[in-house]
Scaffold this active site. Structure first.
Site, mmCIF file in Angstrom:
data_model
loop_
_atom_site.group_PDB
_atom_site.id
_atom_site.type_symbol
_atom_site.label_atom_id
_atom_site.label_comp_id
_atom_site.label_asym_id
_atom_site.label_seq_id
_atom_site.Cartn_x
_atom_site.Cartn_y
_atom_site.Cartn_z
ATOM 1 N N GLY A 173 -111.216 -4.919 -15.411
ATOM 2 C CA GLY A 173 -111.842 -5.193 -16.689
ATOM 3 C C GLY A 173 -112.578 -3.998 -17.238
ATOM 4 O O GLY A 173 -112.394 -2.858 -16.787
ATOM 5 N N HIS A 204 -115.656 -3.041 -16.990
ATOM 6 C CA HIS A 204 -116.478 -2.320 -16.015
ATOM 7 C C HIS A 204 -115.617 -1.432 -15.134
ATOM 8 O O HIS A 204 -116.024 -0.328 -14.768
ATOM 9 C CB HIS A 204 -117.263 -3.305 -15.156
ATOM 10 C CG HIS A 204 -118.344 -2.684 -14.346
ATOM 11 N ND1 HIS A 204 -118.291 -2.553 -12.974
ATOM 12 C CD2 HIS A 204 -119.537 -2.118 -14.722
ATOM 13 C CE1 HIS A 204 -119.383 -1.964 -12.536
ATOM 14 N NE2 HIS A 204 -120.161 -1.694 -13.564
ATOM 15 N N CYS A 205 -114.413 -1.899 -14.801
ATOM 16 C CA CYS A 205 -113.538 -1.160 -13.891
ATOM 17 C C CYS A 205 -113.012 0.144 -14.483
ATOM 18 O O CYS A 205 -112.628 1.045 -13.735
ATOM 19 C CB CYS A 205 -112.347 -2.032 -13.496
ATOM 20 S SG CYS A 205 -112.787 -3.610 -12.757
ATOM 21 N N VAL A 206 -112.960 0.243 -15.807
ATOM 22 C CA VAL A 206 -112.384 1.437 -16.438
ATOM 23 C C VAL A 206 -113.454 2.387 -16.979
ATOM 24 O O VAL A 206 -113.144 3.344 -17.678
ATOM 25 C CB VAL A 206 -111.391 1.057 -17.562
ATOM 26 C CG1 VAL A 206 -110.217 0.290 -16.988
ATOM 27 C CG2 VAL A 206 -112.063 0.290 -18.691
#
Length: 346
Positions: free
Chosen positions: A336, A338-340
């Protein structure tokens, strides 16, 4: 760039602390998805992933500097999709998950910026990562940060910290032979305490082997501020994921943070009527990103759940503008917002 080796990283003269995501940022780092094969090959779907990431970068760049790691050969398309306010940095990438492949920034005792390199190995060699393995070191070099090479292998999405001495993480992805063979939980905790300057470490079980990350904590539970957490899961979920989440909440109900505070946990139900029907679709509202003056959160097309998440996040972050975005192409691939993203503190 100075560098602290794996051996000297454990020395007594290394003192650092990891700031909260809510602390002011110098910039946000992102990584360009450069491998079509990960997304089914060249074509419309891969292009839509790139477009979605570019749209997120442009939105964040309205409020703070954004640096996009991308090999020079990808700069033309990245510039077109990200817009003029995103800085393109000639760092080669495989995929877009900067939270995991990039460094975790900390401050040393004398205030210098350092970058912890957890030696990314493709989530336990589940995905090819010849370029992503070098992103942390290349980013550290670009910004002139001290590079702290951890003896551990892991990912930034696998740790959640409050900036005040408390660390939350899942056993399923750290105490795992695909990353840290032969190391006990106590040994891993010792290395994390040293690298991040945390005092209280709270372990939750997580879920092993059911997704590429082995159950990253940032998919379900996040710190809003010290003592306050947000948790997102499907109501009444009786799957292995749901059972692990309930066990995590039970652990947190008994735990205290580094300053002796008990935790308050605010639950936000995940979307149950999302636009996308992808099997890997992450519908958790916990996977948001806190930037300078704004918070970036998904909009899944579930009107009731989207509205509740927006209202709750706005109440919990009254000093941030809530920016809700259709990021389906990112969430369809198991991660999501946050992950990128990865914050570089001011």
């Amino acid at each position: 760039m100075s560098e602290i080796s794996i051996k000297s990283a454990q020395a007594n003269d290394w003192k650092a602390a990891v700031p909260s995501e809510t602390a002011p940022h110098a910039r946000t780092w992102m990584a360009w998805p450069s491998t079509p094969a990960v997304y089914g090959g060249p074509g419309a779907y891969y292009e839509s992933v790139q477009e979605t990431l570019g749209r997120l970068a442009a939105a964040i760049a309205e409020n703070e500097p954004v640096a996009m790691a991308a090999a020079a050969e990808h700069h033309a398309i990245a510039a077109e999709l990200c817009g003029p306010d995103v800085e393109l940095v000639d760092i080669a990438t495989d995929d877009m998950w900067m939270r995991d492949s990039g460094p975790v920034f900390v401050r040393t005792a004398d205030g210098a910026m350092a970058a912890v390199d957890f030696r990314f190995n493709g989530w336990g060699n589940k995905q090819a990562h010849p370029r992503d393995a070098d992103i942390a070191s290349n980013v550290a070099r670009h910004v002139g940060a001290i590079r702290h090479v951890s003896p551990l292998r892991g990912e930034g999405g696998g740790i959640e910290y409050d900036g005040d001495g408390t660390l939350l993480l899942a056993e399923s992805c750290w105490v795992n032979d695909n990353r840290n063979p032969g190391l006990s939980r106590a040994e891993i905790e010792q290395h994390l305490r040293a690298a991040l300057g945390v005092e209280a470490v709270i372990w939750i079980p997580g879920v092993r082997g059911r997704d590429i990350t082995d159950g990253h904590v940032d998919g379900s539970i996040r710190f809003v501020k010290p003592g306050l957490l947000i948790a997102s899961s499907w109501p009444g979920d009786t799957s292995e994921w749901g059972r692990a989440h309930e066990e995590a909440l039970a652990i947190l109900a008994k735990a205290k943070d580094a300053r002796g505070r008990k935790f308050e946990v605010v639950s936000v139900p995940s979307a149950t009527n999302a636009r996308s029907k992808s099997d890997d679709f992450l519908t958790s509202y916990a996977n948001y990103y806190v930037g300078n003056g704004a918070l970036y959160t998904p909009q899944f097309g579930d009107k009731k759940a989207d509205a509740l998440a927006r209202e709750t996040l706005g109440r919990l972050h009254p000093d941030r503008r809530i920016v809700q975005l259709d990021m389906d192409r990112i969430y369809e691939n198991g991660g999501g917002i946050h992950c990128v993203t990865q914050q570089q503190p001011l």
